[in-house]
Design an enzyme around this catalytic site. Structure first.
Site, PDB file in Angstrom:
ATOM      1  N   GLU A 243      -3.434  -1.135   8.483  1.00  0.00           N
ATOM      2  CA  GLU A 243      -3.530   0.308   8.317  1.00  0.00           C
ATOM      3  C   GLU A 243      -3.157   0.871   9.683  1.00  0.00           C
ATOM      4  OE1 GLU A 243      -4.010   2.141   5.737  1.00  0.00           O
ATOM      5  OE2 GLU A 243      -4.513   0.579   4.304  1.00  0.00           O
TER       6      GLU A 243
ATOM      7  N   THR B 108       0.872  -1.179   0.000  1.00  0.00           N
ATOM      8  CA  THR B 108       0.000   0.000   0.000  1.00  0.00           C
ATOM      9  C   THR B 108       0.907   1.226   0.000  1.00  0.00           C
ATOM     10  OG1 THR B 108       0.004   0.254   2.404  1.00  0.00           O
ATOM     11  CG2 THR B 108      -1.640  -1.262   1.468  1.00  0.00           C
TER      12      THR B 108
ATOM     13  N   THR C  21      -0.917  -2.550  19.521  1.00  0.00           N
ATOM     14  CA  THR C  21      -0.581  -1.208  19.993  1.00  0.00           C
ATOM     15  C   THR C  21      -1.128  -0.947  21.395  1.00  0.00           C
ATOM     16  OG1 THR C  21      -1.125   1.116  19.597  1.00  0.00           O
ATOM     17  CG2 THR C  21      -2.650  -0.473  18.706  1.00  0.00           C
ATOM     18  N   ASP C  22      -0.495  -0.020  22.100  1.00  0.00           N
ATOM     19  CA  ASP C  22      -1.019   0.377  23.413  1.00  0.00           C
ATOM     20  C   ASP C  22      -2.313   1.191  23.270  1.00  0.00           C
ATOM     21  OD1 ASP C  22       0.082   2.704  22.357  1.00  0.00           O
ATOM     22  OD2 ASP C  22       1.275   3.210  24.129  1.00  0.00           O
ATOM     23  N   GLU C  23      -2.623   1.630  22.033  1.00  0.00           N
ATOM     24  CA  GLU C  23      -3.803   2.493  21.854  1.00  0.00           C
ATOM     25  C   GLU C  23      -5.105   1.751  22.132  1.00  0.00           C
ATOM     26  OE1 GLU C  23      -3.488   5.186  18.489  1.00  0.00           O
ATOM     27  OE2 GLU C  23      -1.315   5.020  18.526  1.00  0.00           O
TER      28      GLU C  23
ATOM     29  N   LYS D  78      -7.687  -2.328  15.983  1.00  0.00           N
ATOM     30  CA  LYS D  78      -6.614  -3.155  16.556  1.00  0.00           C
ATOM     31  C   LYS D  78      -7.141  -3.925  17.774  1.00  0.00           C
ATOM     32  CE  LYS D  78      -2.811  -3.400  15.434  1.00  0.00           C
ATOM     33  NZ  LYS D  78      -2.097  -4.225  14.417  1.00  0.00           N
TER      34      LYS D  78
ATOM     35  N   ASN E  63       6.525   4.073  18.082  1.00  0.00           N
ATOM     36  CA  ASN E  63       7.869   3.796  17.578  1.00  0.00           C
ATOM     37  C   ASN E  63       8.387   4.988  16.781  1.00  0.00           C
ATOM     38  OD1 ASN E  63       8.199   0.273  16.825  1.00  0.00           O
ATOM     39  ND2 ASN E  63       6.982   1.206  18.425  1.00  0.00           N
TER      40      ASN E  63
ATOM     41  N   HIS F 189      -8.757  12.971  20.474  1.00  0.00           N
ATOM     42  CA  HIS F 189      -7.306  12.861  20.709  1.00  0.00           C
ATOM     43  C   HIS F 189      -7.023  12.299  22.107  1.00  0.00           C
ATOM     44  CE1 HIS F 189      -3.300  15.185  19.780  1.00  0.00           C
ATOM     45  NE2 HIS F 189      -3.088  13.923  20.117  1.00  0.00           N
TER      46      HIS F 189
ATOM     47  N   TYR G 149      -8.811   3.538  14.426  1.00  0.00           N
ATOM     48  CA  TYR G 149      -7.606   2.694  14.359  1.00  0.00           C
ATOM     49  C   TYR G 149      -7.516   1.811  15.600  1.00  0.00           C
ATOM     50  CZ  TYR G 149      -2.660   1.475  15.114  1.00  0.00           C
ATOM     51  OH  TYR G 149      -1.496   0.798  15.399  1.00  0.00           O
TER      52      TYR G 149
HETATM   53  P1  NAD Z   1       3.096   0.843   8.391  1.00  0.00           P
HETATM   54  O1  NAD Z   1       1.841   1.561   8.027  1.00  0.00           O
HETATM   55  O2  NAD Z   1       4.411   1.534   8.233  1.00  0.00           O
HETATM   56  O3  NAD Z   1       3.202  -0.527   7.552  1.00  0.00           O
HETATM   57  C1  NAD Z   1       2.109  -1.355   7.358  1.00  0.00           C
HETATM   58  C2  NAD Z   1       2.479  -2.380   6.294  1.00  0.00           C
HETATM   59  O4  NAD Z   1       1.343  -3.237   6.092  1.00  0.00           O
HETATM   60  C3  NAD Z   1       2.816  -1.751   4.930  1.00  0.00           C
HETATM   61  O5  NAD Z   1       3.951  -2.374   4.383  1.00  0.00           O
HETATM   62  C4  NAD Z   1       1.589  -2.055   4.092  1.00  0.00           C
HETATM   63  O6  NAD Z   1       1.863  -2.187   2.698  1.00  0.00           O
HETATM   64  C5  NAD Z   1       1.107  -3.368   4.695  1.00  0.00           C
HETATM   65  N1  NAD Z   1      -0.328  -3.581   4.492  1.00  0.00           N
HETATM   66  C6  NAD Z   1      -1.331  -2.697   4.722  1.00  0.00           C
HETATM   67  N2  NAD Z   1      -2.509  -3.238   4.366  1.00  0.00           N
HETATM   68  C7  NAD Z   1      -2.241  -4.484   3.904  1.00  0.00           C
HETATM   69  C8  NAD Z   1      -3.042  -5.538   3.399  1.00  0.00           C
HETATM   70  N3  NAD Z   1      -4.366  -5.402   3.276  1.00  0.00           N
HETATM   71  N4  NAD Z   1      -2.446  -6.701   3.049  1.00  0.00           N
HETATM   72  C9  NAD Z   1      -1.102  -6.846   3.160  1.00  0.00           C
HETATM   73  N5  NAD Z   1      -0.291  -5.873   3.615  1.00  0.00           N
HETATM   74  C10 NAD Z   1      -0.850  -4.707   3.979  1.00  0.00           C
HETATM   75  O7  NAD Z   1       2.866   0.359   9.882  1.00  0.00           O
HETATM   76  P2  NAD Z   1       3.915   0.211  11.080  1.00  0.00           P
HETATM   77  O8  NAD Z   1       4.002   1.503  11.788  1.00  0.00           O
HETATM   78  O9  NAD Z   1       5.120  -0.462  10.605  1.00  0.00           O
HETATM   79  O10 NAD Z   1       3.099  -0.781  12.026  1.00  0.00           O
HETATM   80  C11 NAD Z   1       3.200  -2.198  11.877  1.00  0.00           C
HETATM   81  C12 NAD Z   1       2.327  -2.878  12.902  1.00  0.00           C
HETATM   82  O11 NAD Z   1       2.730  -2.483  14.211  1.00  0.00           O
HETATM   83  C13 NAD Z   1       0.845  -2.503  12.767  1.00  0.00           C
HETATM   84  O12 NAD Z   1       0.092  -3.663  13.038  1.00  0.00           O
HETATM   85  C14 NAD Z   1       0.639  -1.459  13.865  1.00  0.00           C
HETATM   86  O13 NAD Z   1      -0.700  -1.496  14.335  1.00  0.00           O
HETATM   87  C15 NAD Z   1       1.619  -1.946  14.914  1.00  0.00           C
HETATM   88  N6  NAD Z   1       2.153  -0.901  15.807  1.00  0.00           N
HETATM   89  C16 NAD Z   1       2.699   0.246  15.286  1.00  0.00           C
HETATM   90  C17 NAD Z   1       3.247   1.188  16.145  1.00  0.00           C
HETATM   91  C18 NAD Z   1       3.901   2.447  15.621  1.00  0.00           C
HETATM   92  O14 NAD Z   1       4.321   3.302  16.409  1.00  0.00           O
HETATM   93  N7  NAD Z   1       4.066   2.628  14.327  1.00  0.00           N
HETATM   94  C19 NAD Z   1       3.226   0.983  17.538  1.00  0.00           C
HETATM   95  C20 NAD Z   1       2.650  -0.208  18.027  1.00  0.00           C
HETATM   96  C21 NAD Z   1       2.129  -1.143  17.153  1.00  0.00           C
HETATM   97  P1  TYD Z   2       1.237   9.996  15.559  1.00  0.00           P
HETATM   98  O1  TYD Z   2       2.669   9.980  15.141  1.00  0.00           O
HETATM   99  O2  TYD Z   2       0.183  10.128  14.524  1.00  0.00           O
HETATM  100  O3  TYD Z   2       1.007   8.697  16.460  1.00  0.00           O
HETATM  101  P2  TYD Z   2      -0.286   8.286  17.374  1.00  0.00           P
HETATM  102  O4  TYD Z   2      -1.446   9.117  16.988  1.00  0.00           O
HETATM  103  O5  TYD Z   2      -0.465   6.852  16.992  1.00  0.00           O
HETATM  104  O6  TYD Z   2       0.140   8.485  18.794  1.00  0.00           O
HETATM  105  O7  TYD Z   2       1.037  11.205  16.572  1.00  0.00           O
HETATM  106  C1  TYD Z   2       1.807  11.305  17.757  1.00  0.00           C
HETATM  107  C2  TYD Z   2       1.287  12.508  18.524  1.00  0.00           C
HETATM  108  O8  TYD Z   2       1.566  13.694  17.774  1.00  0.00           O
HETATM  109  C3  TYD Z   2      -0.213  12.486  18.734  1.00  0.00           C
HETATM  110  O9  TYD Z   2      -0.528  13.042  20.003  1.00  0.00           O
HETATM  111  C4  TYD Z   2      -0.748  13.394  17.635  1.00  0.00           C
HETATM  112  C5  TYD Z   2       0.363  14.403  17.465  1.00  0.00           C
HETATM  113  N1  TYD Z   2       0.518  14.964  16.098  1.00  0.00           N
HETATM  114  C6  TYD Z   2       0.525  16.357  15.895  1.00  0.00           C
HETATM  115  O10 TYD Z   2       0.420  17.142  16.860  1.00  0.00           O
HETATM  116  N2  TYD Z   2       0.646  16.819  14.614  1.00  0.00           N
HETATM  117  C7  TYD Z   2       0.766  15.992  13.547  1.00  0.00           C
HETATM  118  O11 TYD Z   2       0.852  16.481  12.388  1.00  0.00           O
HETATM  119  C8  TYD Z   2       0.782  14.569  13.762  1.00  0.00           C
HETATM  120  C9  TYD Z   2       0.903  13.607  12.616  1.00  0.00           C
HETATM  121  C10 TYD Z   2       0.654  14.097  15.062  1.00  0.00           C
END
Ligand code: NAD
Ligand code: TYD
Length: 348
Positions: A87, A39, A131-133, A160, A186, A290, A156
């Site tokens: 997503e 995606t 996620t912790d969310e 999850k 992360n 938020h 979201y």
């Molecule tokens: P990301 O959005 O960077 O990557 C998601 C990946 O999933 C992409 O490579 C995308 O192509 C693939 N994908 C999306 N829809 C798909 C589908 N229908 N079929 C196959 N592949 C598909 O996400 P991320 O930040 O790397 O997060 C990865 C996982 O970790 C997620 O499950 C997210 O909920 C979880 N997570 C993320 C964070 C964070 O801070 N980013 C924290 C805790 C948990």
């Molecule tokens: P984000 O990186 O989207 O992660 P999450 O919503 O999963 O915690 O956002 C981190 C924090 O930053 C969140 O409190 C929302 C805030 N934020 C802004 O203030 N401005 C922005 O443009 C974005 C993307 C996030």
């Protein structure tokens, strides 16, 4: 020797690419299959350094397509699944909740079904990355523990939470061996510039406004992505089946303080005068629903599995900034075309 076939979904994304890299390089005896739909968030450029490895395989597939998944599971007979495909961006979930339900909920059920039907699943593991969310929001005090009640607020987080419940239900109902980990925010290399840190790094480079939602007094716990990947490795190999582990950095920051820290570091990297990037800070309309504060009690994984974060936030952030500055082509590829449409829609 019997080589294990490990399916990693979402391996072309931010966290997934770090997990794939760690597994491909650390476990030559595993065959790693990265299944990703590519995606907007999936990018094979994230895996250039491992794509030639003999134990690495890429499969382009969409987890919302059950029949395609069934064919792949029949063909490869995966031993275990590490499920990251999702997503992942809260703001996008506010605009389009249905696509989050499709990928995160239905996609996860499809994977569980294929694994149950076409693998010797009782000998393997289904590891769901979450996620912790899912726990909702904290007030000024307290920490999320593994037994904190689920109380998701964004579409979201709701998707999850639902997928976590389905994984657990497959454990109870069909005896599917599973484990779940719930991690805080992360940051690090290869993160798509829609999330706070890479978006703001990109905007600082380009002298664009830094859109801080609301008053900026929202708190997140930040963990370096490589430490999350190491935690995933630890959980995959050592966890007790059927358990949940919270993963976090003991590293809480109010958004506004984090943004100011980022600005001051970027001023130094870009040879700008003190205070220059800070002038870009712009308070914008708040995100609906938020969550005020996320903070993790990660004592269970530390105590039971011996994992803890290895980097300080200061050095993690320095590494991250240096990476984005050295990889402006990567950033420019992503921020042309469709990204601009998203950006204009989100920050109009
Ligand atoms: P990301 O959005 O960077 O990557 C998601 C990946 O999933 C992409 O490579 C995308 O192509 C693939 N994908 C999306 N829809 C798909 C589908 N229908 N079929 C196959 N592949 C598909 O996400 P991320 O930040 O790397 O997060 C990865 C996982 O970790 C997620 O499950 C997210 O909920 C979880 N997570 C993320 C964070 C964070 O801070 N980013 C924290 C805790 C948990
Ligand atoms: P984000 O990186 O989207 O992660 P999450 O919503 O999963 O915690 O956002 C981190 C924090 O930053 C969140 O409190 C929302 C805030 N934020 C802004 O203030 N401005 C922005 O443009 C974005 C993307 C996030």
């Amino acid at each position: 020797m019997n080589r294990k076939k490990i399916l990693i979904t979402g391996g072309a994304g931010f966290i997934g690419s770090h997990v794939v890299r760690l597994f491909v390089t650390s476990y030559p005896n595993y065959d790693i299959y990265n299944l990703d739909a590519l995606t907007y968030a999936g990018n094979l450029e994230n895996l250039k350094d491992v794509e030639q490895a003999s134990n690495y395989n890429f499969v382009k597939a969409d987890i919302t397509d059950a029949s395609d998944l069934n064919k792949l599971f029949k063909l490869y007979n995966f031993d275990s699944v590490i499920h990251l495909a999702a997503e992942s961006h809260v703001d996008r979930s506010i605009e389009d909740p249905l696509s989050f339900a499709k990928t995160n909920v239905l996609g996860t059920i499809n994977l569980l079904e294929s694994f149950k039907m076409y693998s010797d699943f009782k000998k393997g593991l289904f590891y769901h990355i979450s996620t912790d969310e899912v726990y909702g929001t904290l007030g000024e005090t307290g920490l999320f523990k593994e037994n904190t009640s689920y109380d998701p607020n964004s579409p979201y987080a709701a998707s999850k939470a639902s997928s976590d419940h389905f994984v657990r239900a497959y454990g109870e109902t069909y005896g599917l061996p599973f484990v779940i980990s719930n991690c805080s925010n992360n940051y690090g290399s290869f993160q798509f510039p829609e999330k706070l840190i890479p978006l703001f790094i990109n905007n600082i480079i380009n002298l664009k406004p830094l859109p801080v939602y609301g008053d900026g007094n929202y708190t997140r716990d930040w963990l370096f992505v490589v430490d999350h990947a190491k935690a995933i490795d630890t959980v995959f190999h050592k966890a007790k089946i059927g358990e949940t582990y919270n993963i976090g950095g003991h590293n809480e920051w109010k958004n506004i303080d984090l943004v100011k820290l980022l600005c001051s570091k970027m001023n130094k990297h870009l040879n700008r005068a003190a205070g220059e990037s800070e002038k870009l800070i712009t308070f914008v309309k708040d995100r609906p629903g938020h969550d005020l504060r996320y903070a993790i009690d990660a004592s269970k994984i530390e105590r039971e599995l011996g994992w803890k974060p290895s980097l300080t936030f200061d050095s993690g952030l320095e590494k991250t900034i240096a990476w984005y500055l050295e990889n402006e082509t990567w950033l420019n590829h992503l921020t042309s075309g469709k990204y601009q449409e998203y950006y204009d829609g989100q920050y109009k």
